[in-house]
Design a protein around this motif. Sequence first.
Motif, PDB file in Angstrom:
ATOM      1  N   PHE A 129      -2.706   2.990   7.488  1.00 40.40           N
ATOM      2  CA  PHE A 129      -3.572   2.528   6.401  1.00 40.40           C
ATOM      3  C   PHE A 129      -4.835   3.386   6.335  1.00 40.40           C
ATOM      4  O   PHE A 129      -5.294   3.747   5.253  1.00 40.40           O
ATOM      5  CB  PHE A 129      -3.921   1.053   6.566  1.00 40.40           C
ATOM      6  N   GLU A 130      -5.394   3.724   7.491  1.00 45.71           N
ATOM      7  CA  GLU A 130      -6.596   4.563   7.532  1.00 45.71           C
ATOM      8  C   GLU A 130      -6.333   5.937   6.927  1.00 45.71           C
ATOM      9  O   GLU A 130      -7.187   6.492   6.247  1.00 45.71           O
ATOM     10  CB  GLU A 130      -7.091   4.716   8.967  1.00 45.71           C
ATOM     11  N   GLU A 131      -5.139   6.481   7.184  1.00 43.10           N
ATOM     12  CA  GLU A 131      -4.778   7.809   6.678  1.00 43.10           C
ATOM     13  C   GLU A 131      -4.148   7.737   5.288  1.00 43.10           C
ATOM     14  O   GLU A 131      -3.636   8.734   4.792  1.00 43.10           O
ATOM     15  CB  GLU A 131      -3.846   8.491   7.679  1.00 43.10           C
ATOM     16  N   GLU A 132      -4.156   6.540   4.684  1.00 41.24           N
ATOM     17  CA  GLU A 132      -3.648   6.294   3.340  1.00 41.24           C
ATOM     18  C   GLU A 132      -2.177   6.667   3.165  1.00 41.24           C
ATOM     19  O   GLU A 132      -1.727   7.037   2.085  1.00 41.24           O
ATOM     20  CB  GLU A 132      -4.531   6.998   2.299  1.00 41.24           C
ATOM     21  N   GLN A 133      -1.402   6.529   4.262  1.00 44.46           N
ATOM     22  CA  GLN A 133       0.048   6.723   4.180  1.00 44.46           C
ATOM     23  C   GLN A 133       0.704   5.474   3.591  1.00 44.46           C
ATOM     24  O   GLN A 133       1.785   5.545   3.021  1.00 44.46           O
ATOM     25  CB  GLN A 133       0.629   7.006   5.567  1.00 44.46           C
ATOM     26  N   GLN A 134       0.053   4.334   3.760  1.00 42.23           N
ATOM     27  CA  GLN A 134       0.514   3.056   3.231  1.00 42.23           C
ATOM     28  C   GLN A 134      -0.662   2.393   2.511  1.00 42.23           C
ATOM     29  O   GLN A 134      -1.820   2.692   2.802  1.00 42.23           O
ATOM     30  CB  GLN A 134       0.998   2.130   4.355  1.00 42.23           C
ATOM     31  N   ILE A 135      -0.349   1.474   1.605  1.00 39.81           N
ATOM     32  CA  ILE A 135      -1.380   0.793   0.813  1.00 39.81           C
ATOM     33  C   ILE A 135      -1.562  -0.626   1.347  1.00 39.81           C
ATOM     34  O   ILE A 135      -0.594  -1.376   1.464  1.00 39.81           O
ATOM     35  CB  ILE A 135      -0.979   0.750  -0.673  1.00 39.81           C
ATOM     36  N   LEU A 136      -2.804  -0.972   1.666  1.00 37.66           N
ATOM     37  CA  LEU A 136      -3.142  -2.288   2.206  1.00 37.66           C
ATOM     38  C   LEU A 136      -4.116  -2.984   1.265  1.00 37.66           C
ATOM     39  O   LEU A 136      -5.110  -2.403   0.834  1.00 37.66           O
ATOM     40  CB  LEU A 136      -3.783  -2.138   3.591  1.00 37.66           C
ATOM     41  N   TYR A 137      -3.810  -4.236   0.967  1.00 40.91           N
ATOM     42  CA  TYR A 137      -4.711  -5.066   0.167  1.00 40.91           C
ATOM     43  C   TYR A 137      -5.130  -6.271   0.980  1.00 40.91           C
ATOM     44  O   TYR A 137      -4.400  -6.686   1.864  1.00 40.91           O
ATOM     45  CB  TYR A 137      -4.023  -5.528  -1.137  1.00 40.91           C
ATOM     46  N   PRO A 138      -6.262  -6.872   0.694  1.00 38.95           N
ATOM     47  CA  PRO A 138      -7.188  -6.554  -0.380  1.00 38.95           C
ATOM     48  C   PRO A 138      -8.009  -5.298  -0.090  1.00 38.95           C
ATOM     49  O   PRO A 138      -8.091  -4.842   1.059  1.00 38.95           O
ATOM     50  CB  PRO A 138      -8.083  -7.789  -0.463  1.00 38.95           C
ATOM     51  N   ASN A 139      -8.625  -4.754  -1.141  1.00 37.70           N
ATOM     52  CA  ASN A 139      -9.479  -3.584  -0.995  1.00 37.70           C
ATOM     53  C   ASN A 139     -10.581  -3.894   0.021  1.00 37.70           C
ATOM     54  O   ASN A 139     -11.140  -4.980   0.019  1.00 37.70           O
ATOM     55  CB  ASN A 139     -10.107  -3.214  -2.347  1.00 37.70           C
TER      56      ASN A 139
END
Length: 149
Positions: A129-139
Amino acid sequence: MVVMNMYPRPNVLGIVTRNKEILVEEQYGKHSIGTGHYYRPIGGTIEFGEHSKKTLIREFDEELGIQISIIRHIKCIENIFTIDESIGHEITQIYLVEFVEPKLYEVEKFKVVEGGIITYAKWISINEFEEEQQILYPNGLTKILREIS
């Protein structure tokens, strides 16, 4: 611009960690940056008159059939987002929780049942998630995970 709901939706999420991983439900559909897979911790909408801690315990039981203990409140975040020109607004209480049954940390994938819809929750590295390989919500949740891990 269309408003999804006239009032912010109060909800609660439980952060369960294992080493440097977090348990998240995998979902597929439209989200604020497109269409595809995205992830969200287990939780749900706070019912009127129900404390967020009770909601979280209920949601884990209803969706996963799992008993949890709440360790501590982490933060409350406000998430205002747009999907297909519709505005959504959530106010989310976030808690650090743990499984009552330690053997559950050995399970790699959990079946999530909600309103007749079946999805799955799994462990994903916080780094993804930190490296934006996956999308995590909420923002804003990724930043919070950095602070607690």
